[in-house]
Design a protein around this motif. Structure first.
Motif, short mmCIF file in Angstrom:
data_model
loop_
_atom_site.label_atom_id
_atom_site.label_comp_id
_atom_site.label_asym_id
_atom_site.label_seq_id
_atom_site.Cartn_x
_atom_site.Cartn_y
_atom_site.Cartn_z
N THR A 1 -4.85 -40.08 20.74
CA THR A 1 -5.62 -41.26 21.12
C THR A 1 -7.06 -41.03 20.69
OG1 THR A 1 -6.27 -40.39 23.29
CG2 THR A 1 -4.15 -41.54 23.17
N PRO A 2 -7.90 -42.07 20.62
CA PRO A 2 -9.30 -41.87 20.24
C PRO A 2 -10.02 -40.85 21.11
CG PRO A 2 -8.75 -44.19 20.13
CD PRO A 2 -7.55 -43.51 20.72
N ASP A 3 -9.74 -40.86 22.43
CA ASP A 3 -10.39 -39.90 23.33
C ASP A 3 -9.96 -38.48 23.02
OD1 ASP A 3 -11.72 -41.91 24.61
OD2 ASP A 3 -10.32 -42.05 26.30
N TYR A 4 -8.68 -38.28 22.74
CA TYR A 4 -8.19 -36.94 22.43
C TYR A 4 -8.75 -36.45 21.09
CZ TYR A 4 -4.75 -37.13 26.23
OH TYR A 4 -4.13 -37.19 27.47
N VAL A 5 -8.80 -37.35 20.12
CA VAL A 5 -9.36 -36.97 18.82
C VAL A 5 -10.84 -36.63 18.95
CG1 VAL A 5 -9.84 -37.77 16.47
CG2 VAL A 5 -7.63 -38.29 17.54
N ALA B 1 1.08 -41.52 14.33
CA ALA B 1 0.64 -42.13 15.58
C ALA B 1 0.04 -43.51 15.33
CB ALA B 1 -0.39 -41.23 16.26
N GLN B 2 -0.74 -43.64 14.28
CA GLN B 2 -1.35 -44.93 13.95
C GLN B 2 -0.30 -45.97 13.58
OE1 GLN B 2 -4.60 -46.04 14.18
NE2 GLN B 2 -4.83 -44.11 15.29
N LEU B 3 0.76 -45.52 12.90
CA LEU B 3 1.83 -46.42 12.50
C LEU B 3 2.86 -46.63 13.62
CD1 LEU B 3 2.45 -45.12 8.85
CD2 LEU B 3 1.15 -47.15 9.58
N ASP B 4 2.63 -45.94 14.76
CA ASP B 4 3.51 -46.04 15.92
C ASP B 4 4.96 -45.65 15.55
OD1 ASP B 4 3.97 -46.42 18.60
OD2 ASP B 4 4.46 -48.55 18.40
N ILE B 5 5.07 -44.56 14.78
CA ILE B 5 6.39 -44.06 14.38
C ILE B 5 6.74 -42.85 15.23
CG2 ILE B 5 7.70 -43.00 12.50
CD1 ILE B 5 5.97 -44.55 10.53
N ALA B 6 7.87 -42.94 15.92
CA ALA B 6 8.34 -41.82 16.74
C ALA B 6 9.45 -41.10 15.99
CB ALA B 6 8.86 -42.34 18.07
N LEU B 7 9.37 -39.80 15.96
CA LEU B 7 10.39 -39.00 15.29
C LEU B 7 11.65 -38.92 16.16
CD1 LEU B 7 8.24 -36.06 13.87
CD2 LEU B 7 9.01 -38.13 12.71
N PRO B 8 12.80 -38.77 15.56
CA PRO B 8 14.06 -38.67 16.34
C PRO B 8 14.00 -37.52 17.35
CG PRO B 8 14.52 -38.93 14.00
CD PRO B 8 13.05 -38.70 14.11
N ASP B 9 14.63 -37.75 18.50
CA ASP B 9 14.63 -36.72 19.55
C ASP B 9 15.22 -35.40 19.06
OD1 ASP B 9 13.49 -38.49 21.29
OD2 ASP B 9 15.38 -39.08 22.25
#
Length: 312
Positions: A60-64, A175-183
């Motif tokens: 997130t922006p705060d974490y970055v 993260a920006q593209l909102d792509i989650a990797l497979p579990d």
């Protein structure tokens, strides 16, 4: 915070020291060569470890911003030390001191401690803090180290080849593209954090197995110890007090930042020195001294700094 009691921390800290002993035995009795392991840590295990942490934490922006703050703090300390000591130490020793001054054993050593004293949200914040320090290690720090032995062009080429930078950028892009990797893929990456800690501490012992008395450098070891347990606790304490003056800083984030200032010297000092052929034995001795002090220093320092920041 009851988790800061000496008894609660001493077991895990001594376990980490036992990994150093395990590495010593492996090198002495099994003739294990630490150099390929250093290469594995830099080019494979560290990138996957931090990629996994970033994907689990959700940048997130705060974490970055946390990452950026710690990157700038590490770089500022290292560049200042390099400027002040460049004429007082040899080229390789000076580069080793400058590199070590900007970092600490926040990953191999500090992460297991963070898992004890912080809740899950605090551990995530800690991970983004150490990411800033790790990025320093493999950019500014690596450059300072390489400049002790290589030209500017050669040093920059070595930085460009480091995969940790690309692992960080890949995690941010996903993260920006909102792509989650497979579990299943994320689960397969679970082996890397423990491997990162185990091999990172073992490599100190492996290097120490080759150390002779000729590698003992009192000036370098004293300077490294003062920077690690003098400058860094003050720097992280000052950072927390400054942030408290302008923001409503949570106790977990304050603890995460303070923890960065009390861990021993980075095992990556040995890893990078070995990769660049830059006095790894001297670096290993300095790391060992600060690591042996850690079980005594960490509980005392954290308790004192929490009191000063009003969080004790």
């Amino acid at each position: 915070m009851e988790n800061l009691a000496f008894g609660a921390l001493s077991g895990p800290l001594l376990m980490l020291l036992s990994f150093v002993g395990l590495g010593f035995v492996a090198a002495r009795r099994l003739a294990v060569d630490p150099r390929p392991i250093a290469t594995l840590l830099i080019y494979l295990i560290a990138p996957f470890t931090f990629f996994r942490a970033l994907m689990n934490g959700g940048p997130t922006p705060d974490y970055v911003l946390l990452t950026l703050i710690l990157f700038c703090l590490s770089s500022a300390i290292a560049l200042t030390v390099r400027r002040l000591t460049r004429h007082r130490f040899g080229a390789q020793e000076g580069a080793l001191l400058a590199f070590s001054s900007g970092t600490g054993n926040t990953g191999y050593f500090g992460l297991p401690v963070a898992l004890i004293v912080l809740p899950p949200a605090g551990v995530t914040q800690y991970l983004f803090c150490i990411l800033g320090i790790t990025l320093y290690e493999f950019t500014v720090g690596f450059y300072l180290s390489a400049r002790g032995q290589f030209s500017i062009r050669q040093s920059l080429v070595k930085i460009v080849r480091l995969p940790l930078i690309y692992a960080f950028l890949a995690a941010l892009l996903l993260a920006q593209l909102d792509i989650a990797l497979p579990d299943a893929l994320m689960t397969s990456l679970d082996v890397f954090p423990a491997t990162y800690t185990l091999l990172g501490m073992m490599i100190i012992g492996m290097t120490l197995s080759r150390v002779t008395l000729a590698a003992w450098d009192t000036r370098l070891i004293v300077a490294c110890t003062l920077l690690r347990y003098g400058v860094w606790p003050l720097a992280t304490l000052g950072t927390v007090l400054l942030l408290q003056a302008f923001f409503a800083l949570s106790a977990d984030l304050a603890m995460a930042i303070l923890l960065l200032g009390v861990v021993p010297m980075a095992a990556n000092v040995v890893v990078v020195a070995m990769e660049l052929g830059m006095q790894p034995q001297k670096g290993a001795l300095a790391v060992l001294v600060t690591t042996l002090l850690a079980p005594l220093v960490i509980p005392l320092y954290l308790a004192g700094m929490l009191t000063l920041t009003g969080l004790g």
